[in-house]
Scaffold this motif. Structure first.
Motif, mmCIF file in Angstrom:
data_model
loop_
_atom_site.group_PDB
_atom_site.id
_atom_site.type_symbol
_atom_site.label_atom_id
_atom_site.label_comp_id
_atom_site.label_asym_id
_atom_site.label_seq_id
_atom_site.Cartn_x
_atom_site.Cartn_y
_atom_site.Cartn_z
ATOM 1 N N MET A 59 0.824 -1.213 0.000
ATOM 2 C CA MET A 59 0.000 0.000 0.000
ATOM 3 C C MET A 59 0.857 1.262 0.000
ATOM 4 S SD MET A 59 -3.063 -1.104 2.622
ATOM 5 C CE MET A 59 -3.795 0.542 2.567
ATOM 6 N N VAL A 60 2.053 1.165 0.576
ATOM 7 C CA VAL A 60 2.939 2.331 0.636
ATOM 8 C C VAL A 60 3.388 2.731 -0.760
ATOM 9 C CG1 VAL A 60 5.172 3.188 1.442
ATOM 10 C CG2 VAL A 60 3.733 1.823 2.971
ATOM 11 N N THR A 61 3.954 1.769 -1.526
ATOM 12 C CA THR A 61 4.429 2.100 -2.873
ATOM 13 C C THR A 61 3.257 2.365 -3.821
ATOM 14 O OG1 THR A 61 4.747 -0.305 -3.120
ATOM 15 C CG2 THR A 61 6.711 1.047 -2.846
ATOM 16 N N TRP A 62 2.129 1.714 -3.577
ATOM 17 C CA TRP A 62 0.933 1.985 -4.386
ATOM 18 C C TRP A 62 0.498 3.440 -4.212
ATOM 19 C CZ3 TRP A 62 -2.289 -1.096 -7.552
ATOM 20 C CH2 TRP A 62 -3.541 -0.558 -7.848
ATOM 21 N N TRP A 63 0.467 3.894 -2.952
ATOM 22 C CA TRP A 63 0.103 5.279 -2.657
ATOM 23 C C TRP A 63 1.112 6.247 -3.267
ATOM 24 C CZ3 TRP A 63 2.659 9.207 -0.145
ATOM 25 C CH2 TRP A 63 1.898 10.346 0.178
ATOM 26 N N MET A 64 2.386 5.904 -3.167
ATOM 27 C CA MET A 64 3.432 6.756 -3.739
ATOM 28 C C MET A 64 3.256 6.909 -5.241
ATOM 29 S SD MET A 64 6.765 5.292 -1.657
ATOM 30 C CE MET A 64 7.921 6.185 -2.711
ATOM 31 N N ALA A 65 2.971 5.786 -5.906
ATOM 32 C CA ALA A 65 2.847 5.803 -7.368
ATOM 33 C C ALA A 65 1.709 6.702 -7.832
ATOM 34 C CB ALA A 65 2.644 4.381 -7.884
ATOM 35 N N PHE A 66 0.581 6.629 -7.142
ATOM 36 C CA PHE A 66 -0.584 7.397 -7.570
ATOM 37 C C PHE A 66 -0.616 8.805 -6.976
ATOM 38 C CE2 PHE A 66 -1.916 3.083 -8.605
ATOM 39 C CZ PHE A 66 -2.422 3.276 -9.881
ATOM 40 N N ASN A 67 0.497 9.172 -6.323
ATOM 41 C CA ASN A 67 0.638 10.542 -5.844
ATOM 42 C C ASN A 67 1.863 11.201 -6.461
ATOM 43 O OD1 ASN A 67 -1.357 11.403 -3.450
ATOM 44 N ND2 ASN A 67 -0.997 9.198 -3.346
ATOM 45 N N GLY A 68 2.305 10.653 -7.575
ATOM 46 C CA GLY A 68 3.378 11.263 -8.350
ATOM 47 C C GLY A 68 4.769 11.103 -7.791
ATOM 48 N N ILE A 69 4.972 10.173 -6.858
ATOM 49 C CA ILE A 69 6.293 9.944 -6.267
ATOM 50 C C ILE A 69 6.980 8.794 -6.995
ATOM 51 C CG2 ILE A 69 7.554 9.400 -4.151
ATOM 52 C CD1 ILE A 69 5.176 10.481 -2.580
ATOM 53 N N ASN A 70 8.239 8.964 -7.329
ATOM 54 C CA ASN A 70 8.993 7.916 -8.030
ATOM 55 C C ASN A 70 9.106 6.667 -7.147
ATOM 56 O OD1 ASN A 70 10.962 6.298 -9.300
ATOM 57 N ND2 ASN A 70 11.861 8.107 -10.272
ATOM 58 N N ILE A 71 8.649 5.542 -7.676
ATOM 59 C CA ILE A 71 8.630 4.298 -6.890
ATOM 60 C C ILE A 71 9.697 3.298 -7.311
ATOM 61 C CG2 ILE A 71 6.170 4.478 -6.413
ATOM 62 C CD1 ILE A 71 5.786 2.376 -8.674
ATOM 63 N N MET A 72 10.508 3.642 -8.313
ATOM 64 C CA MET A 72 11.456 2.661 -8.841
ATOM 65 C C MET A 72 12.478 2.222 -7.798
ATOM 66 S SD MET A 72 10.180 2.051 -11.632
ATOM 67 C CE MET A 72 11.402 0.830 -12.081
ATOM 68 N N LEU A 73 12.981 3.168 -7.009
ATOM 69 C CA LEU A 73 13.989 2.818 -6.011
ATOM 70 C C LEU A 73 13.432 1.880 -4.938
ATOM 71 C CD1 LEU A 73 16.816 3.072 -4.909
ATOM 72 C CD2 LEU A 73 16.124 5.164 -3.714
ATOM 73 N N PRO A 74 12.308 2.213 -4.268
ATOM 74 C CA PRO A 74 11.783 1.280 -3.257
ATOM 75 C C PRO A 74 11.306 -0.039 -3.868
ATOM 76 C CG PRO A 74 10.244 3.087 -3.626
ATOM 77 C CD PRO A 74 11.517 3.462 -4.306
ATOM 78 N N ALA A 75 10.777 -0.005 -5.089
ATOM 79 C CA ALA A 75 10.280 -1.232 -5.711
ATOM 80 C C ALA A 75 11.429 -2.176 -6.061
ATOM 81 C CB ALA A 75 9.468 -0.901 -6.959
ATOM 82 N N ILE A 76 12.423 -1.663 -6.779
ATOM 83 C CA ILE A 76 13.564 -2.497 -7.167
ATOM 84 C C ILE A 76 14.386 -2.874 -5.947
ATOM 85 C CG2 ILE A 76 15.696 -2.564 -8.496
ATOM 86 C CD1 ILE A 76 14.370 -0.765 -10.557
ATOM 87 N N GLY A 77 14.583 -1.908 -5.043
ATOM 88 C CA GLY A 77 15.319 -2.206 -3.815
ATOM 89 C C GLY A 77 14.625 -3.266 -2.988
ATOM 90 N N GLY A 78 13.296 -3.195 -2.919
ATOM 91 C CA GLY A 78 12.539 -4.193 -2.177
ATOM 92 C C GLY A 78 12.696 -5.575 -2.766
ATOM 93 N N ALA A 79 12.680 -5.669 -4.115
ATOM 94 C CA ALA A 79 12.840 -6.959 -4.778
ATOM 95 C C ALA A 79 14.212 -7.560 -4.493
ATOM 96 C CB ALA A 79 12.635 -6.799 -6.284
ATOM 97 N N VAL A 80 15.248 -6.725 -4.551
ATOM 98 C CA VAL A 80 16.617 -7.199 -4.322
ATOM 99 C C VAL A 80 16.810 -7.652 -2.873
ATOM 100 C CG1 VAL A 80 19.047 -6.531 -4.269
ATOM 101 C CG2 VAL A 80 17.589 -5.794 -6.170
ATOM 102 N N VAL A 81 16.390 -6.811 -1.932
ATOM 103 C CA VAL A 81 16.544 -7.158 -0.512
ATOM 104 C C VAL A 81 15.701 -8.391 -0.176
ATOM 105 C CG1 VAL A 81 16.191 -6.396 1.865
ATOM 106 C CG2 VAL A 81 17.063 -4.792 0.164
#
Length: 257
Positions: A59-81
């Motif tokens: 829900m955090v990255t979903w909210w970020m995405a639909f509020n114009g915040i770049n989500i690539m770093l938390p999304a890719i970082g989350g997948a790697v970690v």
């Protein structure tokens, strides 16, 4: 962009009779009574906890995405970690009570991000993918519970071999496409690509039977309590993989309209 998630728990022997290594035996040196043994109910409870953590993080990255915040770093970082935590847990299952919640948290960031990307491209796709994943899980659970599908050694061998073949194909395709203009056949919305997605979803669903069997065997063998977290984590890895593959398939079908 090629997002894939595979279940590395399949190839390990942690649920065998020799599941606990010498180091872990020292770590679990105390006598294990009934309340310290792995149970089905305990594994279910821990799976529910991991699911809630994953949804909360998503829900955090979903909210970020639909509020114009770049989500690539938390999304890719989350997948790697998340992948790193799964690998560590595969070798150190006694750390699963700490690693499993961490995996759910970081993988949730990834799931929320990729879901938001697909939803922006194909409105309504996420709810359909969630529904398809849930239905598949319940159908597989019912088939396993009533022994309509039996997990034999031959069944395990075929599913593991198919899973490794898929992982190898994805890896080679990704490496080749990085250094050449080659476009893997599973990209796009051709009938071949759609067929591959359907095949991968079937294999991912069959992995659920292996997860159910591992959990049941762990309970029968009176494994330590921490294996509940390990079993729950393995199940979540498969469900995440299945969900992502449903997103991919539905996106291909939607792009043909």
């Amino acid at each position: 962009m090629n997002f894939n998630s595979k279940n590395p728990f399949l190839s390990n022997k942690r649920f065998s009779s020799n599941a606990v290594s010498k180091a872990e035996e020292v770590h679990q040196a105390q006598i294990i009574d009934y309340n310290q043994e792995m149970s089905v109910s305990g594994t279910i409870n821990k799976t529910a906890i991991l699911f809630l953590i994953l949804c909360g993080a998503a829900m955090v990255t979903w909210w970020m995405a639909f509020n114009g915040i770049n989500i690539m770093l938390p999304a890719i970082g989350g997948a790697v970690v998340g992948l790193i935590l799964v690998v560590i847990s595969a070798f150190k299952p006694h750390l699963s009570p700490y690693l499993a919640p961490g995996y759910a948290l970081f993988e949730g960031l990834f799931i929320g991000g990729i879901s938001a990307i697909f939803e922006a491209m194909y409105p309504g796709i996420v709810i359909n993918a969630v529904g398809a994943t849930l239905v598949t899980f319940l159908v597989c659970l019912g088939l396993y519970k009533f022994r309509i599908v039996k997990v034999t050694e031959q069944f395990k061998s075929v599913v593991v071999a198919a899973t490794l073949a898929i992982a190898t194909y994805y890896l080679i395709s990704w490496l080749v496409s990085m250094f050449t203009s080659f476009t893997p056949v599973h990209h796009g919305n051709s009938m071949m690509s759609i067929g591959i997605s359907v095949f991968v979803i079937i294999i991912a669903a069959l992995n659920l039977f292996l997860d159910f069997d591992q959990i049941e065997k762990g309970v029968e063998q009176r494994m330590p309590k921490f294996m509940e977290w390990y079993g729950a984590m393995g199940l979540m890895v498969t469900l995440v993989w299945l969900y992502i593959e449903f997103l991919r398939l539905l996106s291909k079908l939607s792009s043909k309209d």
